[in-house]
Design a protein around this motif. Structure first.
Motif, PDB file in Angstrom:
ATOM      1  N   SER A  43       0.832  -1.206   0.000  1.00 32.20           N
ATOM      2  CA  SER A  43       0.000   0.000   0.000  1.00 32.20           C
ATOM      3  C   SER A  43       0.871   1.261   0.000  1.00 32.20           C
ATOM      4  O   SER A  43       0.417   2.333  -0.388  1.00 32.20           O
ATOM      5  CB  SER A  43      -0.950  -0.004   1.204  1.00 32.20           C
ATOM      6  N   ILE A  44       2.128   1.124   0.429  1.00 29.20           N
ATOM      7  CA  ILE A  44       3.017   2.285   0.488  1.00 29.20           C
ATOM      8  C   ILE A  44       3.929   2.353  -0.748  1.00 29.20           C
ATOM      9  O   ILE A  44       4.019   3.378  -1.418  1.00 29.20           O
ATOM     10  CB  ILE A  44       3.907   2.211   1.762  1.00 29.20           C
ATOM     11  N   GLU A  45       4.580   1.209  -1.062  1.00 30.86           N
ATOM     12  CA  GLU A  45       5.627   1.217  -2.096  1.00 30.86           C
ATOM     13  C   GLU A  45       5.215   0.541  -3.392  1.00 30.86           C
ATOM     14  O   GLU A  45       5.976   0.543  -4.357  1.00 30.86           O
ATOM     15  CB  GLU A  45       6.878   0.485  -1.580  1.00 30.86           C
ATOM     16  N   GLY A  46       4.064  -0.101  -3.440  1.00 31.39           N
ATOM     17  CA  GLY A  46       3.695  -0.904  -4.611  1.00 31.39           C
ATOM     18  C   GLY A  46       4.382  -2.259  -4.573  1.00 31.39           C
ATOM     19  O   GLY A  46       4.790  -2.728  -3.505  1.00 31.39           O
ATOM     20  N   MET A  47       4.507  -2.884  -5.745  1.00 39.09           N
ATOM     21  CA  MET A  47       5.023  -4.256  -5.832  1.00 39.09           C
ATOM     22  C   MET A  47       6.385  -4.416  -5.160  1.00 39.09           C
ATOM     23  O   MET A  47       7.287  -3.619  -5.373  1.00 39.09           O
ATOM     24  CB  MET A  47       5.147  -4.658  -7.310  1.00 39.09           C
ATOM     25  N   LYS A  48       6.492  -5.461  -4.346  1.00 36.38           N
ATOM     26  CA  LYS A  48       7.771  -5.815  -3.734  1.00 36.38           C
ATOM     27  C   LYS A  48       8.684  -6.444  -4.792  1.00 36.38           C
ATOM     28  O   LYS A  48       8.242  -7.293  -5.562  1.00 36.38           O
ATOM     29  CB  LYS A  48       7.523  -6.798  -2.594  1.00 36.38           C
ATOM     30  N   ARG A  49       9.946  -6.042  -4.822  1.00 31.95           N
ATOM     31  CA  ARG A  49      10.919  -6.643  -5.735  1.00 31.95           C
ATOM     32  C   ARG A  49      11.974  -7.365  -4.906  1.00 31.95           C
ATOM     33  O   ARG A  49      12.574  -6.763  -4.012  1.00 31.95           O
ATOM     34  CB  ARG A  49      11.591  -5.577  -6.598  1.00 31.95           C
ATOM     35  N   SER A  50      12.144  -8.659  -5.192  1.00 26.68           N
ATOM     36  CA  SER A  50      13.122  -9.449  -4.444  1.00 26.68           C
ATOM     37  C   SER A  50      14.137 -10.057  -5.401  1.00 26.68           C
ATOM     38  O   SER A  50      13.840 -10.275  -6.574  1.00 26.68           O
ATOM     39  CB  SER A  50      12.424 -10.581  -3.674  1.00 26.68           C
ATOM     40  N   VAL A  51      15.313 -10.329  -4.883  1.00 28.09           N
ATOM     41  CA  VAL A  51      16.353 -11.014  -5.664  1.00 28.09           C
ATOM     42  C   VAL A  51      16.954 -12.112  -4.785  1.00 28.09           C
ATOM     43  O   VAL A  51      17.096 -11.949  -3.570  1.00 28.09           O
ATOM     44  CB  VAL A  51      17.462 -10.045  -6.118  1.00 28.09           C
ATOM     45  N   GLU A  52      17.287 -13.238  -5.415  1.00 28.78           N
ATOM     46  CA  GLU A  52      17.901 -14.339  -4.682  1.00 28.78           C
ATOM     47  C   GLU A  52      19.025 -14.934  -5.535  1.00 28.78           C
ATOM     48  O   GLU A  52      18.977 -14.859  -6.758  1.00 28.78           O
ATOM     49  CB  GLU A  52      16.854 -15.412  -4.337  1.00 28.78           C
ATOM     50  N   GLY A  53      20.000 -15.547  -4.863  1.00 25.51           N
ATOM     51  CA  GLY A  53      21.166 -16.061  -5.581  1.00 25.51           C
ATOM     52  C   GLY A  53      21.294 -17.570  -5.467  1.00 25.51           C
ATOM     53  O   GLY A  53      21.064 -18.147  -4.402  1.00 25.51           O
ATOM     54  N   VAL A  54      21.668 -18.213  -6.584  1.00 26.16           N
ATOM     55  CA  VAL A  54      21.983 -19.648  -6.592  1.00 26.16           C
ATOM     56  C   VAL A  54      23.505 -19.768  -6.573  1.00 26.16           C
ATOM     57  O   VAL A  54      24.174 -19.461  -7.561  1.00 26.16           O
ATOM     58  CB  VAL A  54      21.383 -20.341  -7.829  1.00 26.16           C
ATOM     59  N   LEU A  55      24.039 -20.197  -5.427  1.00 20.85           N
ATOM     60  CA  LEU A  55      25.488 -20.367  -5.237  1.00 20.85           C
ATOM     61  C   LEU A  55      25.778 -21.855  -5.257  1.00 20.85           C
ATOM     62  O   LEU A  55      25.210 -22.616  -4.467  1.00 20.85           O
ATOM     63  CB  LEU A  55      25.923 -19.767  -3.897  1.00 20.85           C
ATOM     64  N   LEU A  56      26.651 -22.282  -6.173  1.00 18.01           N
ATOM     65  CA  LEU A  56      26.891 -23.710  -6.380  1.00 18.01           C
ATOM     66  C   LEU A  56      28.266 -24.126  -5.890  1.00 18.01           C
ATOM     67  O   LEU A  56      29.253 -23.400  -6.063  1.00 18.01           O
ATOM     68  CB  LEU A  56      26.776 -24.043  -7.875  1.00 18.01           C
ATOM     69  N   VAL A  57      28.318 -25.311  -5.301  1.00 19.35           N
ATOM     70  CA  VAL A  57      29.577 -25.961  -4.961  1.00 19.35           C
ATOM     71  C   VAL A  57      29.475 -27.380  -5.519  1.00 19.35           C
ATOM     72  O   VAL A  57      28.443 -27.760  -6.077  1.00 19.35           O
ATOM     73  CB  VAL A  57      29.798 -25.992  -3.424  1.00 19.35           C
ATOM     74  N   GLN A  58      30.545 -28.156  -5.409  1.00 15.46           N
ATOM     75  CA  GLN A  58      30.431 -29.547  -5.865  1.00 15.46           C
ATOM     76  C   GLN A  58      30.929 -30.516  -4.801  1.00 15.46           C
ATOM     77  O   GLN A  58      31.787 -30.185  -3.971  1.00 15.46           O
ATOM     78  CB  GLN A  58      31.174 -29.759  -7.195  1.00 15.46           C
TER      79      GLN A  58
END
Lengths: 199, 199
Positions: A43-58
């Motif tokens: 209601s204050i800022e409009g759509m929430k924008r999120s980011v997430e990271g895929v960190l890979l190891v083996q």
């Protein structure tokens, strides 16, 4: 345009150094509290924008994803909410440093953000995400999942109140326990070739 | 490297002309027959390589995927098995022409093959596909799913014994009825922006 040449370098889990750092405030323990905060902020800022990271190891030449476990059942990728107007890549770097970097704010980790692997939309104030958005809908949240190229031998801090797990792709794939975002990562990585680098 | 700018043009379903053409032999009615053919061919040629195409149209500014329905329950993307040594892109063009082009072999459709959206592996002689392959496994089949950019107003032939459906992404998404390959397409398209072009 062909994407067949997309390669990710992965290094053994054992090549990383993990240490415990100060705890982070986690606002997402309660689904109800999170949705009511989403509604208020919308209601204050409009759509929430999120980011997430895929960190890979083996491990044993197979890719594993670094996943936070918070409390008993919540699994999530490192990342979070962007500030209004903030650039996605810069915001993800800020979030990754906030999660993984030393408490010393002078220490700047040099995060290498790569392709966007997936985009998820939340059309309603509920817990269901979709990988598309009808143009008639005003989405409440948009989350973008980026591949992050880790270097060998990095030091990663883990907030005291989180657990950090390395979960193999075969465990994540299509596994409802991890939710739609995490269980879709193997599909969204399928066109990448993994270059598993031994120590 | 950022992929945010990936755009697909889609044109209204009504802008295409569909006509019935000669029937195609479909060897996949019976799962058992297919798996026994897979096993036989594997012993001769090694791993089967398949290619399939995601052809998109739009209705009401929302993307729909063209899907063959064969018999009562089998849904599949247009495509098929590559010949030994055949290039993937050339092979997919050959398969698309074999399915959609006029019976007149002089007529060459100019297929525009784009990004590889997903790769699926069949580790065993059974019906289960995975989006990854452990290096210890000798896979029996590898299927690559390519995005195909359709032009407006094309004429597409449909073999007499197939039905061609236009299925919206929201119907395919996570819908077991369509199988893993089709039900994953919305996720694998999520980073594309659709440019819905009106007539």
């Amino acid at each position: 345009m062909m994407d067949n040449s997309r390669v990710v370098n992965t290094y053994p889990l054992s090549s990383y150094h993990f240490y415990i750092k100060d705890q982070k405030t986690e606002k997402n323990y309660s689904v109800r509290a999170r949705l009511s905060r989403l509604r208020l902020n919308y209601s204050i800022e409009g759509m929430k924008r999120s980011v997430e990271g895929v960190l890979l190891v083996q491990e044993h030449n197979f890719p594993y994803v670094l996943v936070f476990k918070i409390g008993d059942t919540l699994h999530k990728l490192p990342g979070g909410k962007l500030r209004p107007g903030e650039d996605e890549i810069e915001g993800l770097k800020r979030k990754l440093s906030s999660k993984f970097a030393r408490n010393n704010p002078e220490h700047q980790q040099n995060w290498q953000i790569r392709e966007c692997l997936g985009i998820w939309w939340r059309p309603n104030f509920d817990n269901v995400l979709y990988p598309y958005c009808d143009s008639h809908i005003q989405p409440k949240e948009c989350t973008k999942i980026y591949l992050v190229q880790l270097s060998a031998g990095e030091s990663l801090g883990v907030p005291e109140n989180f657990k950090l797990l390395a979960v193999p792709l075969f465990e994540l794939h299509d596994n409802g326990k991890y939710g739609r975002v995490l269980s879709s990562i193997p599909r969204q990585l399928s066109t990448f070739r993994f270059n598993h680098i031994s120590p």
